[in-house]
Design a protein around this motif. Structure first.
Motif, PDB file in Angstrom:
ATOM      1  N   GLU A 220      -0.186  -5.780  -7.360  1.00  0.00           N
ATOM      2  CA  GLU A 220      -1.770  -5.924  -7.147  1.00  0.00           C
ATOM      3  C   GLU A 220      -2.286  -7.312  -8.212  1.00  0.00           C
ATOM      4  O   GLU A 220      -2.446  -7.748  -7.833  1.00  0.00           O
TER       5      GLU A 220
ATOM      6  N   ASN B 184      10.847  -3.960  -6.667  1.00  0.00           N
ATOM      7  CA  ASN B 184       9.508  -4.243  -5.700  1.00  0.00           C
ATOM      8  C   ASN B 184       9.619  -5.660  -5.086  1.00  0.00           C
ATOM      9  O   ASN B 184       9.488  -5.517  -3.517  1.00  0.00           O
TER      10      ASN B 184
ATOM     11  N   LEU C  42      -1.762  -2.254 -17.635  1.00  0.00           N
ATOM     12  CA  LEU C  42      -1.576  -0.877 -17.335  1.00  0.00           C
ATOM     13  C   LEU C  42      -0.768   0.199 -18.861  1.00  0.00           C
ATOM     14  O   LEU C  42       0.520   1.280 -18.202  1.00  0.00           O
TER      15      LEU C  42
ATOM     16  N   ALA D 272       1.326  -1.277  -0.365  1.00  0.00           N
ATOM     17  CA  ALA D 272      -0.257   0.382   0.432  1.00  0.00           C
ATOM     18  C   ALA D 272       0.947   1.164   0.497  1.00  0.00           C
ATOM     19  O   ALA D 272       0.012   1.951  -0.272  1.00  0.00           O
TER      20      ALA D 272
ATOM     21  N   PRO E   8       4.849   3.147  -4.512  1.00  0.00           N
ATOM     22  CA  PRO E   8       3.879   4.997  -5.481  1.00  0.00           C
ATOM     23  C   PRO E   8       2.924   3.848  -6.616  1.00  0.00           C
ATOM     24  O   PRO E   8       2.915   2.488  -6.516  1.00  0.00           O
ATOM     25  N   GLU E   9       2.259   5.046  -6.500  1.00  0.00           N
ATOM     26  CA  GLU E   9       0.796   3.720  -7.593  1.00  0.00           C
ATOM     27  C   GLU E   9       1.038   2.801  -8.413  1.00  0.00           C
ATOM     28  O   GLU E   9       0.022   2.172  -8.331  1.00  0.00           O
ATOM     29  N   LEU E  10       1.769   3.810  -9.742  1.00  0.00           N
ATOM     30  CA  LEU E  10       2.486   2.475 -10.618  1.00  0.00           C
ATOM     31  C   LEU E  10       3.145   1.340  -9.482  1.00  0.00           C
ATOM     32  O   LEU E  10       2.870  -0.046 -10.261  1.00  0.00           O
ATOM     33  N   ASP E  11       3.845   1.301  -9.610  1.00  0.00           N
ATOM     34  CA  ASP E  11       4.180   0.213  -8.416  1.00  0.00           C
ATOM     35  C   ASP E  11       3.097  -1.107  -7.327  1.00  0.00           C
ATOM     36  O   ASP E  11       3.181  -2.025  -7.672  1.00  0.00           O
ATOM     37  N   ARG E  12       2.584  -0.012  -7.021  1.00  0.00           N
ATOM     38  CA  ARG E  12       1.343  -0.736  -5.733  1.00  0.00           C
ATOM     39  C   ARG E  12       0.411  -1.217  -6.890  1.00  0.00           C
ATOM     40  O   ARG E  12      -0.147  -2.470  -6.669  1.00  0.00           O
ATOM     41  N   ARG E  13       0.016  -0.439  -7.966  1.00  0.00           N
ATOM     42  CA  ARG E  13      -0.844  -1.238  -9.252  1.00  0.00           C
ATOM     43  C   ARG E  13      -0.359  -2.718  -9.812  1.00  0.00           C
ATOM     44  O   ARG E  13      -0.665  -3.613  -9.735  1.00  0.00           O
TER      45      ARG E  13
END
Length: 177
Positions: free
Chosen positions: A134, A164, A150, A123, A126-131
């Motif tokens: 997921e 990550n 993406l 969580a 950064p947004e892109l890495d999180r997505r």
């Protein structure tokens, strides 16, 4: 001393080497067991989830493509899928409400806490890495599928997952070195 890569272990399994499966089990069973305790409350269910994950690895070794240097994310997704497909996700009971013989074994709370940290770490990305995490690690999409969803190259997804994964591996696995 060199450590055998996951890629070579999977290739050996694909060639029918049962000892390669044993090496993969020795390497990842403790991590999968901790993860399975977050998915099931019963020791037999946990053991079955872990066994099913390794059976799936054995069965799919010949077609499995590891885009990175570890099979762990794939095993975690398979483990989760086996747990949910079998309907093993149960309503959690507080340990103090259970008779002593039914309380979670020692380490169960530690495993849940460790997984909470993993979710928190994802969580916090950064947004892109999180997505990407997921899609690939939690939803089971391939790197190619995530890249397409993406609008990225497969190489970009692979690079971000690798970076990550190193970060998350510190949370998931015991620091044994």
């Amino acid at each position: 001393m060199t450590t055998e890569s996951d890629e070579s272990i999977v290739r050996a399994m694909a060639a029918g080497d049962k000892s390669a499966l044993a090496r993969a089990f020795d390497r990842y069973a403790p991590t999968l067991t901790r993860y399975a305790w977050a998915l099931a409350d019963d020791r037999m269910d946990v053991e079955e989830i872990v066994q099913d994950a390794f059976l799936t690895l054995w069965q799919r070794a010949s077609t499995l493509e590891l885009p990175a240097d570890t099979v762990l994310p794939w095993l975690l997704v398979v483990c989760r899928n086996h747990a949910f497909n079998a309907g093993r996700k149960r309503t959690k009971h507080r340990a103090d409400e259970l008779p002593e013989t039914l309380a979670a074994p020692e380490g169960h709370d530690e495993a849940r806490e460790r997984l909470r940290w993993v979710r928190d770490e994802i969580a916090a990305l950064p947004e892109l890495d999180r997505r990407i995490c997921e899609l690939c690690l939690l939803e089971g999409h391939s790197y190619a599928e995530a890249a397409e969803l993406l609008g990225l190259s497969v190489g970009a997804v692979t690079q971000r997952v690798s970076r990550n994964r190193r970060r998350l591996k510190k949370v998931v696995m015991h620091d044994e070195h």
